[in-house]
Design a protein around this motif. Structure first.
Motif, short mmCIF file in Angstrom:
data_model
loop_
_atom_site.label_atom_id
_atom_site.label_comp_id
_atom_site.label_asym_id
_atom_site.label_seq_id
_atom_site.Cartn_x
_atom_site.Cartn_y
_atom_site.Cartn_z
N THR A 42 -1.33 -9.79 3.73
CA THR A 42 -2.06 -8.48 3.17
C THR A 42 -3.05 -7.76 4.14
O THR A 42 -3.38 -6.85 3.69
CB THR A 42 -3.16 -9.45 2.15
N CYS A 47 2.01 -5.03 1.89
CA CYS A 47 1.85 -6.34 1.40
C CYS A 47 0.39 -6.13 0.47
O CYS A 47 0.70 -6.91 -0.64
CB CYS A 47 1.96 -7.35 2.32
N LEU A 48 -0.53 -5.53 0.93
CA LEU A 48 -1.94 -5.34 0.43
C LEU A 48 -1.55 -4.73 -1.24
O LEU A 48 -2.18 -5.24 -2.16
CB LEU A 48 -2.89 -4.63 1.23
N ALA A 51 0.31 -7.33 -3.39
CA ALA A 51 -0.78 -8.52 -3.62
C ALA A 51 -1.63 -7.99 -4.63
O ALA A 51 -1.94 -8.86 -5.53
CB ALA A 51 -1.55 -8.71 -2.43
N SER A 55 -1.81 -9.35 -8.59
CA SER A 55 -3.13 -9.96 -9.26
C SER A 55 -3.27 -9.30 -10.67
O SER A 55 -3.57 -9.64 -11.47
CB SER A 55 -3.86 -9.85 -8.23
N PHE A 67 1.45 -16.83 1.54
CA PHE A 67 0.63 -15.81 2.28
C PHE A 67 1.03 -16.22 3.69
O PHE A 67 0.97 -17.09 4.01
CB PHE A 67 -0.81 -15.86 2.23
N HIS A 251 -8.07 -9.58 -2.22
CA HIS A 251 -7.04 -9.85 -1.16
C HIS A 251 -7.83 -8.90 0.13
O HIS A 251 -6.85 -8.38 0.94
CB HIS A 251 -5.98 -8.89 -1.58
N ASP A 253 -9.11 -8.71 3.32
CA ASP A 253 -9.59 -9.56 4.32
C ASP A 253 -9.69 -8.55 5.66
O ASP A 253 -8.75 -8.29 6.27
CB ASP A 253 -8.51 -10.55 4.44
N ARG A 291 -11.11 -14.89 -2.97
CA ARG A 291 -10.13 -15.12 -1.87
C ARG A 291 -10.49 -16.62 -1.07
O ARG A 291 -9.43 -17.22 -0.61
CB ARG A 291 -10.25 -14.20 -0.79
N ARG A 296 -5.00 -19.56 3.05
CA ARG A 296 -4.20 -18.46 3.75
C ARG A 296 -4.48 -18.90 5.34
O ARG A 296 -5.54 -19.37 5.79
CB ARG A 296 -5.11 -17.12 3.64
#
Length: 297
Positions: A42, A47-48, A51, A55, A67, A251, A253, A291, A296
């Motif tokens: 992510t 990818c983010l 994700a 969700s 992940f 998501h 991070d 999260r 992860r």
């Protein structure tokens, strides 16, 4: 918000696999709960987006997610965890094993590594009874927002901060970026969402572009440019609201984004690195808590 499509085509990272999920067995890959699996890192914007989409649709059981680490561990920029899937899916595949990946657990092969296709197929074929992220009649507006984000925000921000570019080129790119942000600022106005009265794929696209702008691209801009970018209060208030939504904030991070940026970046850091636009960690507090429930790397 009414969005006029740009003339240029949306640029995208080349995808090794472009399979699609269809409605029935004749399509090759038909929609069956728990048949498919997502593989996402992510810290990567493609990818983010997936994700967040996953969700919003509540597909945790229908389509599990694996992940991956923020920084790929192969010299070619790929993920070693994905190499078996790539090798099984293409004879003598020599390219990097990149995320995102949508794989078929029945065959052990990759369906798609193309982010926009994956997001659309999840919404269209697993989204029954769930939020309409691609509302009927809004496809052209969503595609226009995708182009604005790719060209008017992400590409323009990269060119504006390119150390090897001429001053005039950087100034023109910054002007393109600010013009795009201005259009989006006026379009949002007092509205909570971009093109509808509910969250759509356009909001996912713009939010990820704003995350990248503040957490990655501003590091290569001067402080004056970052202050001008920050001067769009409706846009950044919108980004802050979405960050507080668990499907978005869960998501986000920041440490992973920073590690990925430092591992890949070849540019020079500028004064804008010290001028953070949003305190993402604070605004995404609810998402951060969510999260922490996910394992992860």
């Amino acid at each position: 918000m009414s969005v006029t499509p740009l003339a240029a085509h949306l640029s995208a990272r080349p995808a090794a696999f472009r399979g699609r999920i269809g409605r029935d067995a004749r399509s090759g890959h038909y929609a069956v709960p728990r048949r498919y699996r997502l593989h996402l890192a992510t810290a990567d914007p493609d990818c983010l987006r997936i994700a967040v989409t996953h969700s919003l649709l509540g597909l945790e059981r229908a389509c599990p997610v694996t992940f991956l680490s923020a920084v790929p561990d192969c010299p070619d920029g790929g993920h070693s965890a994905l190499r078996p899937l790539y090798d099984a899916s293409a004879h003598r595949y020599t390219g990097p094993a990149l995320a995102p990946v949508l794989s078929d657990d029945w065959s052990g092969r990759i369906v798609s590594s193309h982010g926009p296709d994956i997001a659309r197929d999840l919404a269209r074929h697993f989204g029954g009874g769930r939020p309409a992220l691609y509302p009927c009649g809004a496809e052209s507006e969503i595609e226009a927002v995708e182009r604005m984000c790719a060209q008017g925000i992400e590409e323009a921000a990269q060119r504006a901060g390119a150390a090897d570019a001429e001053a005039a080129e950087r100034a023109a790119a910054l002007d393109t970026l600010l013009t795009t942000l201005g259009v989006l600022e006026r379009g949002l106005g007092a509205h909570e969402h971009l093109i509808s009265d509910q969250i759509t794929a356009a909001d996912v696209e713009l939010w990820v572009a704003l995350v990248q702008l503040d957490t990655v691209h501003r590091h290569h801009l001067d402080a004056a440019a970052v202050h001008r970018i920050a001067g769009h209060p409706a846009l950044w208030a919108y980004a802050r609201r979405l960050a507080a939504h668990p499907a978005f904030g869960a998501h986000l991070d920041l440490d992973a984004i920073a590690r990925r940026h430092h591992a890949r970046c070849q540019g020079l850091e500028a004064a804008g690195a010290a001028v953070q636009i949003l305190d993402w960690e604070s605004h995404a507090a609810d998402g951060t808590a969510a999260r922490s429930q996910v394992n992860r790397p």
